[in-house]
Design an enzyme around this catalytic site. Structure first.
Site, short mmCIF file in Angstrom:
data_model
loop_
_atom_site.label_atom_id
_atom_site.label_comp_id
_atom_site.label_asym_id
_atom_site.label_seq_id
_atom_site.Cartn_x
_atom_site.Cartn_y
_atom_site.Cartn_z
N ASP A 161 0.84 -1.20 0.00
CA ASP A 161 0.00 0.00 0.00
C ASP A 161 0.88 1.26 0.00
O ASP A 161 0.60 2.22 -0.72
CB ASP A 161 -0.91 -0.01 1.24
CG ASP A 161 -1.67 -1.31 1.36
OD1 ASP A 161 -2.44 -1.63 0.46
OD2 ASP A 161 -1.46 -2.04 2.35
N HIS A 189 -4.63 -3.30 6.50
CA HIS A 189 -4.40 -3.56 5.07
C HIS A 189 -5.74 -3.95 4.46
O HIS A 189 -6.08 -5.13 4.35
CB HIS A 189 -3.37 -4.68 4.88
CG HIS A 189 -3.32 -5.17 3.46
ND1 HIS A 189 -2.88 -4.38 2.43
CD2 HIS A 189 -3.70 -6.34 2.89
CE1 HIS A 189 -2.98 -5.05 1.29
NE2 HIS A 189 -3.48 -6.24 1.56
P1 NAI Z 1 -2.01 -18.21 -4.08
O1 NAI Z 1 -3.35 -18.86 -3.92
O2 NAI Z 1 -1.37 -18.14 -5.42
O3 NAI Z 1 -0.96 -18.92 -3.11
C1 NAI Z 1 -1.27 -19.26 -1.81
C2 NAI Z 1 -0.51 -20.52 -1.49
O4 NAI Z 1 -0.70 -20.83 -0.13
C3 NAI Z 1 -1.00 -21.72 -2.31
O5 NAI Z 1 0.10 -22.34 -2.98
C4 NAI Z 1 -1.61 -22.64 -1.25
O6 NAI Z 1 -1.40 -24.02 -1.56
C5 NAI Z 1 -0.83 -22.21 0.00
N1 NAI Z 1 -1.52 -22.49 1.25
C6 NAI Z 1 -2.84 -22.47 1.54
N2 NAI Z 1 -3.06 -22.80 2.81
C7 NAI Z 1 -1.84 -23.03 3.37
C8 NAI Z 1 -1.41 -23.41 4.67
N3 NAI Z 1 -2.27 -23.65 5.64
N4 NAI Z 1 -0.08 -23.55 4.88
C9 NAI Z 1 0.81 -23.36 3.88
N5 NAI Z 1 0.46 -23.00 2.62
C10 NAI Z 1 -0.85 -22.84 2.38
O7 NAI Z 1 -2.15 -16.78 -3.45
P2 NAI Z 1 -1.14 -15.54 -3.54
O8 NAI Z 1 -1.53 -14.69 -4.68
O9 NAI Z 1 0.26 -16.03 -3.45
O10 NAI Z 1 -1.55 -14.74 -2.23
C11 NAI Z 1 -1.29 -15.27 -0.94
C12 NAI Z 1 -1.93 -14.43 0.12
O11 NAI Z 1 -1.35 -13.12 0.13
C13 NAI Z 1 -3.43 -14.19 -0.04
O12 NAI Z 1 -4.03 -14.31 1.25
C14 NAI Z 1 -3.53 -12.77 -0.52
O13 NAI Z 1 -4.76 -12.21 -0.18
C15 NAI Z 1 -2.38 -12.15 0.24
N6 NAI Z 1 -1.90 -10.87 -0.27
C16 NAI Z 1 -1.53 -9.94 0.63
C17 NAI Z 1 -1.06 -8.71 0.25
C18 NAI Z 1 -0.69 -7.68 1.26
O14 NAI Z 1 -0.38 -6.55 0.84
N7 NAI Z 1 -0.66 -7.94 2.55
C19 NAI Z 1 -0.94 -8.36 -1.18
C20 NAI Z 1 -1.32 -9.44 -2.07
C21 NAI Z 1 -1.79 -10.64 -1.62
#
Ligand code: NAI
Length: 329
Positions: A161, A189
């Site tokens: 952000d 966030h």
């Molecule tokens: P994604 O779905 O591509 O990857 C998430 C990964 O986490 C998947 O490979 C899944 O298998 C794994 N996963 C699910 N549950 C799990 C667990 N209990 N233990 C270990 N691994 C687990 O999603 P992406 O795009 O990588 O985003 C991940 C997270 O980051 C989302 O929650 C998203 O909302 C968040 N995010 C946060 C931002 C921030 O600024 N704080 C910015 C962008 C995304």
């Protein structure tokens, strides 16, 4: 040769993970002379994908990469064993029709076990960065389930952000991004966050004066920063991943490096009560650090407009805390 730093990334095979682990392994955070051991953690069905990532890490032949440990989310203690840093990316992404409250209830339980395993297995100096959403409240849950890990070791990511806000101000003013200083995100966030342009400078002058358009700052600018994630999803058909990984790298670098004079960085930390914000709430503030101990920048003034924005985002955090009351140890 320095002792390797162990750094765990959960959700390592996801979109953000795939952008993140290579850059950490390359030495970008801890420098070219500091070896790192990457701990890659995924849910059982994604363990095969981790094998592929390990092969690609090998094939990068990074001189800084001193080892790879893979672990499933069923055995988090093995995953976090002796880790100095834990980056919690893994979580279930929000799907169409899902309310924020639903997401909190789905992802919350992941962070009770994460907190317990960090306390049981990580290194005594562990620092934790929560990226998975809703990151402030997930961080609160993990922290409260790891009461022996000091509260100043917990961070939730609002750097993306901040970077978005800096980029918008640089573009609007026609100045380079490096000219924008002092920008910090307050609160959650989420769409209630407040990017504090009143205390931001552009080329050393007040951003409000340089931009010269209060209506744009109060409306378009804030809305663009708050809604940027949704705009990226609409354009790309997938959520921000490279920029999110970049922000995670930036946060890690900022927390281990003394903050350059005249600058601040944003992260949500366990509130120490500064600015009247509830002690213990994971809230984003402007921070500085000596590379070891952070502090909230004191003495900033907020006019009525800014205070109302901060009150609104803090109220949202309080209500999220109430939603997960039963998960807080
Ligand atoms: P994604 O779905 O591509 O990857 C998430 C990964 O986490 C998947 O490979 C899944 O298998 C794994 N996963 C699910 N549950 C799990 C667990 N209990 N233990 C270990 N691994 C687990 O999603 P992406 O795009 O990588 O985003 C991940 C997270 O980051 C989302 O929650 C998203 O909302 C968040 N995010 C946060 C931002 C921030 O600024 N704080 C910015 C962008 C995304």
């Amino acid at each position: 040769m320095a002792t390797p730093i162990r750094i765990a990334v959960t959700g390592a095979a996801g979109q953000i993970g795939y952008s993140l682990v290579f850059r950490i392994a390359s030495g970008e955070v801890f420098g070219p002379d500091q070896p790192v051991i990457m701990h890659l953690i995924e849910i059982p069905p994604a363990m095969g994908a981790l094998d592929g990532i390990e092969m690609e890490l090998d094939d990068c032949a990074y001189p800084t990469l001193a080892g790879v440990v893979k672990a499933s989310s069923d055995d988090l203690e093995a995953g976090f064993a002796d880790c100095n840093f834990v980056v919690c990316v893994g979580s279930i992404p929000r799907k169409a029709g899902m309310e924020r409250g639903d997401l909190i209830r789905i992802n919350g339980p992941i962070f009770t076990s994460t907190g317990k395993a960090i306390q049981a297995a990580a290194a005594k100096d562990v620092r934790v960065l929560v990226v998975g959403n809703p990151c402030n409240t997930n961080c609160l849950i993990a922290m409260s389930n790891a009461p022996d890990v000091p509260s100043d070791r917990w961070f939730a990511m609002t750097r993306l952000d901040e970077n978005r806000a800096v980029a918008q101000l640089a573009q609007k003013s026609g100045q380079p991004v490096a000219a924008v200083t002092g920008m910090a995100i307050w609160g959650n966030h989420s769409a209630t966050q407040f990017p504090d342009f009143f205390n931001t400078k552009i080329g050393g002058k007040s951003a409000v004066e340089v931009i010269g358009d209060d209506e744009w700052l109060k409306n378009d600018f804030i809305a663009t920063v708050q809604q940027r994630g949704a705009a990226v999803i609409k354009a790309r058909g997938a959520s921000s991943a490279a920029s999110a990984a970049n922000a995670a790298l930036g946060t890690l670098k900022s927390i281990v490096t003394p903050t350059p004079a005249g600058t601040v960085f944003s992260a949500a930390i366990c509130s120490d009560g500064s600015y009247g914000i509830d002690e213990g709430l994971i809230t984003s503030f402007p921070l500085t650090t000596d590379g070891n101990k952070w502090s909230v920048v004191q003495g900033l003034e907020h006019n009525e407009f800014a205070q109302a924005k901060i009150d609104a985002t803090v109220a949202e955090l309080q209500s999220e805390r109430d939603t997960v009351k039963d998960l807080l140890a």
